[in-house]
Design a protein around this motif. Sequence first.
Motif, PDB file in Angstrom:
ATOM      1  N   LEU A 260       0.855  -1.185   0.000  1.00 45.71           N
ATOM      2  CA  LEU A 260       0.000   0.000   0.000  1.00 45.71           C
ATOM      3  C   LEU A 260       0.893   1.237   0.000  1.00 45.71           C
ATOM      4  N   ASN A 261       0.804   2.011  -1.073  1.00 41.25           N
ATOM      5  CA  ASN A 261       1.600   3.232  -1.171  1.00 41.25           C
ATOM      6  C   ASN A 261       3.093   2.949  -1.003  1.00 41.25           C
ATOM      7  N   GLY A 262       3.535   1.824  -1.578  1.00 42.39           N
ATOM      8  CA  GLY A 262       4.945   1.484  -1.562  1.00 42.39           C
ATOM      9  C   GLY A 262       5.443   0.833  -0.287  1.00 42.39           C
ATOM     10  N   ALA A 263       4.580   0.649   0.688  1.00 42.82           N
ATOM     11  CA  ALA A 263       4.983   0.056   1.967  1.00 42.82           C
ATOM     12  C   ALA A 263       4.178  -1.209   2.237  1.00 42.82           C
ATOM     13  N   GLY A 264       4.708  -2.044   3.124  1.00 41.67           N
ATOM     14  CA  GLY A 264       4.027  -3.279   3.470  1.00 41.67           C
ATOM     15  C   GLY A 264       3.191  -3.139   4.726  1.00 41.67           C
ATOM     16  N   TYR A 265       1.949  -3.612   4.675  1.00 46.95           N
ATOM     17  CA  TYR A 265       1.036  -3.556   5.809  1.00 46.95           C
ATOM     18  C   TYR A 265       0.407  -4.925   6.002  1.00 46.95           C
ATOM     19  N   ARG A 266       0.161  -5.304   7.249  1.00 44.73           N
ATOM     20  CA  ARG A 266      -0.737  -6.421   7.492  1.00 44.73           C
ATOM     21  C   ARG A 266      -2.140  -5.981   7.061  1.00 44.73           C
ATOM     22  N   LEU A 267      -2.956  -6.940   6.654  1.00 46.36           N
ATOM     23  CA  LEU A 267      -4.259  -6.628   6.079  1.00 46.36           C
ATOM     24  C   LEU A 267      -5.104  -5.676   6.931  1.00 46.36           C
ATOM     25  N   PRO A 268      -5.314  -5.933   8.229  1.00 43.68           N
ATOM     26  CA  PRO A 268      -6.138  -5.004   9.012  1.00 43.68           C
ATOM     27  C   PRO A 268      -5.567  -3.596   9.057  1.00 43.68           C
ATOM     28  N   ALA A 269      -4.241  -3.487   9.142  1.00 39.01           N
ATOM     29  CA  ALA A 269      -3.610  -2.170   9.168  1.00 39.01           C
ATOM     30  C   ALA A 269      -3.784  -1.460   7.831  1.00 39.01           C
ATOM     31  N   ALA A 270      -3.737  -2.211   6.728  1.00 37.80           N
ATOM     32  CA  ALA A 270      -3.954  -1.621   5.409  1.00 37.80           C
ATOM     33  C   ALA A 270      -5.385  -1.092   5.284  1.00 37.80           C
ATOM     34  N   ILE A 271      -6.353  -1.873   5.762  1.00 39.55           N
ATOM     35  CA  ILE A 271      -7.745  -1.422   5.738  1.00 39.55           C
ATOM     36  C   ILE A 271      -7.905  -0.141   6.543  1.00 39.55           C
ATOM     37  N   ASN A 272      -7.294  -0.108   7.723  1.00 36.88           N
ATOM     38  CA  ASN A 272      -7.375   1.092   8.559  1.00 36.88           C
ATOM     39  C   ASN A 272      -6.768   2.300   7.851  1.00 36.88           C
ATOM     40  N   GLU A 273      -5.683   2.102   7.123  1.00 35.91           N
ATOM     41  CA  GLU A 273      -5.039   3.201   6.405  1.00 35.91           C
ATOM     42  C   GLU A 273      -5.921   3.691   5.255  1.00 35.91           C
ATOM     43  N   SER A 274      -6.591   2.768   4.565  1.00 35.34           N
ATOM     44  CA  SER A 274      -7.513   3.176   3.497  1.00 35.34           C
ATOM     45  C   SER A 274      -8.657   4.007   4.059  1.00 35.34           C
ATOM     46  N   VAL A 275      -9.208   3.572   5.189  1.00 35.22           N
ATOM     47  CA  VAL A 275     -10.288   4.317   5.827  1.00 35.22           C
ATOM     48  C   VAL A 275      -9.778   5.672   6.321  1.00 35.22           C
ATOM     49  N   ALA A 276      -8.573   5.691   6.884  1.00 35.59           N
ATOM     50  CA  ALA A 276      -7.993   6.953   7.359  1.00 35.59           C
ATOM     51  C   ALA A 276      -7.794   7.932   6.208  1.00 35.59           C
ATOM     52  N   SER A 277      -7.418   7.427   5.035  1.00 36.56           N
ATOM     53  CA  SER A 277      -7.236   8.308   3.885  1.00 36.56           C
ATOM     54  C   SER A 277      -8.576   8.901   3.440  1.00 36.56           C
ATOM     55  N   PHE A 278      -9.656   8.130   3.593  1.00 38.78           N
ATOM     56  CA  PHE A 278     -10.995   8.644   3.281  1.00 38.78           C
ATOM     57  C   PHE A 278     -11.383   9.755   4.259  1.00 38.78           C
ATOM     58  N   VAL A 279     -11.051   9.568   5.521  1.00 37.97           N
ATOM     59  CA  VAL A 279     -11.309  10.601   6.523  1.00 37.97           C
ATOM     60  C   VAL A 279     -10.530  11.876   6.191  1.00 37.97           C
ATOM     61  N   ARG A 280      -9.304  11.719   5.716  1.00 39.17           N
ATOM     62  CA  ARG A 280      -8.510  12.888   5.334  1.00 39.17           C
ATOM     63  C   ARG A 280      -9.148  13.632   4.173  1.00 39.17           C
ATOM     64  N   VAL A 281      -9.738  12.885   3.250  1.00 34.55           N
ATOM     65  CA  VAL A 281     -10.461  13.530   2.145  1.00 34.55           C
ATOM     66  C   VAL A 281     -11.649  14.320   2.684  1.00 34.55           C
ATOM     67  N   LEU A 282     -12.402  13.722   3.591  1.00 31.72           N
ATOM     68  CA  LEU A 282     -13.551  14.403   4.172  1.00 31.72           C
ATOM     69  C   LEU A 282     -13.133  15.666   4.918  1.00 31.72           C
ATOM     70  N   ASP A 283     -11.989  15.621   5.572  1.00 39.27           N
ATOM     71  CA  ASP A 283     -11.496  16.763   6.339  1.00 39.27           C
ATOM     72  C   ASP A 283     -10.834  17.823   5.467  1.00 39.27           C
ATOM     73  N   GLY A 284     -10.640  17.528   4.187  1.00 39.09           N
ATOM     74  CA  GLY A 284      -9.944  18.469   3.318  1.00 39.09           C
ATOM     75  C   GLY A 284      -8.436  18.425   3.469  1.00 39.09           C
ATOM     76  N   ARG A 285      -7.924  17.360   4.097  1.00 39.35           N
ATOM     77  CA  ARG A 285      -6.480  17.231   4.308  1.00 39.35           C
ATOM     78  C   ARG A 285      -5.829  16.295   3.297  1.00 39.35           C
ATOM     79  N   GLY A 286      -6.616  15.779   2.376  1.00 37.02           N
ATOM     80  CA  GLY A 286      -6.087  14.883   1.353  1.00 37.02           C
ATOM     81  C   GLY A 286      -7.024  14.837   0.161  1.00 37.02           C
ATOM     82  N   GLU A 287      -6.521  14.347  -0.961  1.00 40.37           N
ATOM     83  CA  GLU A 287      -7.319  14.264  -2.181  1.00 40.37           C
ATOM     84  C   GLU A 287      -7.488  12.836  -2.673  1.00 40.37           C
ATOM     85  N   TYR A 288      -6.636  11.929  -2.196  1.00 40.57           N
ATOM     86  CA  TYR A 288      -6.603  10.591  -2.756  1.00 40.57           C
ATOM     87  C   TYR A 288      -6.793   9.516  -1.680  1.00 40.57           C
TER      88      TYR A 288
END
Length: 306
Positions: A260-288
Amino acid sequence: MSDHRILLIENPASLSVDLGRLRIRRDGFDDNFVPPKDIAVLCLHHYTIQISVQALRVLADAGASVLVTDEFHHPCAWLLPQVGNGDLVRRLRQQMALDSSVAKGKLWQAIVQARLSTQAANLRVLNRRGALRLERLAKEVQPADKTKCEGQGAKHYWAYLFDEDFKREKEGAGDAINSRLNFGYAVLRSMVARSLVMAGLNPALGLGHSNMENPFNLADDFIEPYRFVVERHVALGPSGEFDGKARKEILRFVEQEIKLNGAGYRLPAAINESVASFVRVLDGRGEYLQLPQDALLQRNEEYPWE
């Protein structure tokens, strides 16, 4: 909150709390004790299992989800934690604002592209034909997937992933492959829904899924780019009867490491990072969105049948 442990109970048992630990009592066996914080998903897979309300409360407080199955081994109920985030109203308003914005279609475009890319990567890793078509489709996806690339890709993918006689069945399947896929998907969906709820998100407000009767549309969105983990695990694993041993084996998909994004994650941690990136989009702190775009980091040496 645990990152990886899935606890499957499929024999008569009584579950309660003892000194803050989950106590699992079975006739003829010593009691087992598990810290609730070590459990990501508790799967109750026997109709005589008894569990106390206190145990359910402790599990919810620890951020664990509880999955109940029916006599056909299909999920029939979930318990999802409602604690851990005090920003529910703001998140709900953000999701409602996103629902009518152009960004919603772009986010769904990214999810479909990730799904097609991981499908193609699976075919390549498994030495199947058909990957090039999926890679081309991934590049053709438009915002909101107006040209229905996801559906085209699914039809193509299932034609190559397993034997030519295989037919994908979502519900009521009795064959070994579909039973494994559906069981694995159910556990994966529970993990995604848990991560969404813990982030303060409403899982009913989806990006691409919008069924008015589905309380987990957003979970069904975010499960898409992660389905390939279950599919690869099933394709590489034994294909015999879907019995208790097979159910325990299929849960090993959670041990896989995701790129994920060039780094290795265990599956649950990867899911959490995907959800966190969605939260960043909602907050206006990210686009992707941070989503897996290719196969697992490496072939798992723990598979003796590879």
